[in-house]
Write a protein that holds these residues in place. Structure first.
Motif, PDB file in Angstrom:
ATOM      1  N   VAL A  51       0.840  -1.202   0.000  1.00  0.00           N
ATOM      2  CA  VAL A  51       0.000   0.000   0.000  1.00  0.00           C
ATOM      3  C   VAL A  51       0.877   1.255   0.000  1.00  0.00           C
ATOM      4  O   VAL A  51       0.676   2.186  -0.788  1.00  0.00           O
ATOM      5  CB  VAL A  51      -0.948   0.013   1.224  1.00  0.00           C
ATOM      6  CG1 VAL A  51      -1.722   1.312   1.296  1.00  0.00           C
ATOM      7  CG2 VAL A  51      -1.891  -1.185   1.184  1.00  0.00           C
ATOM      8  N   SER A  71      -3.778  -6.215   8.626  1.00  0.00           N
ATOM      9  CA  SER A  71      -3.483  -5.243   9.677  1.00  0.00           C
ATOM     10  C   SER A  71      -4.721  -4.973  10.521  1.00  0.00           C
ATOM     11  O   SER A  71      -4.641  -4.919  11.754  1.00  0.00           O
ATOM     12  CB  SER A  71      -2.980  -3.939   9.054  1.00  0.00           C
ATOM     13  OG  SER A  71      -1.756  -4.181   8.379  1.00  0.00           O
ATOM     14  N   ASN A 130      -7.305  -7.545   0.219  1.00  0.00           N
ATOM     15  CA  ASN A 130      -6.849  -8.469  -0.831  1.00  0.00           C
ATOM     16  C   ASN A 130      -6.845  -9.911  -0.321  1.00  0.00           C
ATOM     17  O   ASN A 130      -6.256 -10.798  -0.935  1.00  0.00           O
ATOM     18  CB  ASN A 130      -5.463  -8.059  -1.351  1.00  0.00           C
ATOM     19  CG  ASN A 130      -4.464  -7.864  -0.215  1.00  0.00           C
ATOM     20  OD1 ASN A 130      -4.667  -8.353   0.892  1.00  0.00           O
ATOM     21  ND2 ASN A 130      -3.386  -7.147  -0.492  1.00  0.00           N
TER      22      ASN A 130
END
Ligand SMILES: Cc1ncc(C[n+]2csc(CCOP(=O)(O)OP(=O)(O)O)c2C)c(N)n1
Ligand SMILES: [Mg+2]
Lengths: 172, 224
Positions: B26, B73, B99
């Protein structure tokens, strides 16, 4: 409840005196008055945590945004927050003021507090985190001020251990 | 839907916001669009990007805070969603790129093979969790148009919101980031010292037409 209101007030006032306007907390018995004081103070933002590690992130964000903050927790809360302390405060060099009620020392009656208390100082030392005990009421304000000064100048976490003699009034 | 296309869609809107991203894919992809001092890439501590975002949002209620998170996360700090929800900062938007894998450690491989999937691959619904945690608004989007609409609404809106964007488990073209963690750590609070401008003044008259190539110069040069 034999948690000292007067000394909780001393700690609270000292914390405000060093410019703290945001506090994140997850309590245990000794923190009851400190958290109530933060809750009742319109000039203090209190964040009630689900897990102490979050507080490390919140304090980092507050620091980035120019606000001084502190964390209120007990020994096991500190142990719960270790990954955040290492991966955010230490790695990124971010000041963090941790107020830890220090259970498990001499006089501890609760068996379940006795292990966490034993490991708190060795873990702080292993991480090279400067720490001091708050034991006597007269020391609270000056020690808090010095702790905050060091946190800000060294861009590091610091810990103040709130001792039994300060926080607990044995019922007579 | 690709994460990079989602990021391109919101990139122009991120000026003046405080943007906190997670590590790895990211961070590298947002960086590839053109680094800005108001982007903070949290390079290690899984789960705490949203907590950092909350600290900023509470300290600067007048600034939009955009947290760009990942499924793995978020799963490591589900309690943090409850803390966000009860604090309800009106100025925080929580974007989660789901994802279904721990991609950045190599959890995805060419051909779409996922070697370390997360529980979202077997049905865990992060938007549902956010709603149940008390977020006033949380939704899942699967198409770029829907992402863009939801993200721009959230950025313009005045309440805490969460968008879970279902994206392919695709590695960024490059992990190169020519900004040191500590450099980023010090430039970020400096950027937050600048008072945010009114979002209405920043807003371009129309949203980007989807067919048109984007006009960010840094993006062109870096993508080649
Ligand atoms: C406590 C901890 N465990 C493991 C890692 C290693 N790690 C780095 S990135 C990552 C995956 C993050 O997954 P996600 O949030 O879904 O983001 P993605 O890489 O998929 O974009 C892991 C496991 C870490 N940083 N911290
Ligand atoms: Mg992922």
């Amino acid at each position: 409840m034999p948690v000292s209101v007067a000394n909780s007030q001393l700690v609270y006032d000292a914390m405000k005196g060093v410019g703290v306007t945001l506090v994140s907390a997850l309590p245990e018995t000794w923190l009851v008055h400190l958290i109530r004081m933060a809750d009742e103070d319109p000039d203090m933002t209190l964040v009630r945590l689900a897990k102490e590690e979050e507080g490390v992130g919140i304090s980092a964000g507050a620091h980035f945004a120019g606000v001084k903050s502190a964390m209120l927790m007990q020994n096991h809360g500190f142990l719960q927050a270790i990954n955040g302390i290492v991966g955010v405060s230490l790695l990124y060099k971010i000041p963090l003021l941790m107020l830890i009620t220090d259970r498990g020392g001499f006089g501890e009656k609760d068996p379940w507090q006795t292990e966490g208390g034993k490991h708190t100082r060795p873990v702080l030392d292993a991480l090279h985190i400067a720490h001091d005990d708050l034991t006597r009421p007269d020391d609270v304000q000056p020690t808090m001020a010095k702790a905050m000064t060091l946190a800000q100048s060294s861009l590091s976490p610091v810990a103040l251990l709130l001792n039994r003699d300060l926080m607990w009034e044995e019922p007579r | 839907m690709k994460r990079i296309d989602c990021l391109k869609a919101i990139y122009p809107e991120l000026e003046d916001c405080a943007v906190v991203t997670i590590m790895g894919a990211v961070a590298a992809e947002l960086y590839s669009l053109g680094h800005r001092a108001n982007f903070f890439y949290l390079e290690h501590a899984m789960g705490l990007a949203s907590s950092i975002g909350l600290g900023i949002a509470l300290a600067q209620p007048g600034r939009k805070v955009v947290v760009i998170d990942g499924d793995g996360s978020v799963l490591m700090n589900l309690g943090g969603l409850t803390t966000l929800a009860r604090s309800r900062p009106k100025n925080l938007v929580h974007l989660i790129f789901d994802n279904e894998t721990l991609l950045s450690v190599g959890g995805g491989a060419p051909g779409g093979y996922k070697w370390f999937t997360t529980a979202t691959s077997t049905g865990t619904d992060l938007a549902g969790i956010a709603r149940a945690a008390g977020f006033p608004k949380a939704q899942t989007v699967r198409e770029l148009d829907d992402f863009e609409e939801a993200a721009l609404d959230a950025l313009d809106g005045g309440e805490l919101s969460c968008i879970v964007a279902k994206v392919e488990a695709e590695m960024p073209k490059s992990f190169l980031m020519d900004v040191h963690m500590l450099e980023n750590r010090f430039e970020f609070p400096r950027a937050l010292q600048q008072p945010p401008r009114d979002r209405a003044a920043l807003r371009r008259p129309t949203r980007i037409a989807k067919e048109q190539p984007t006009t960010i110069p840094a993006l062109k040069s870096r993508e080649e």
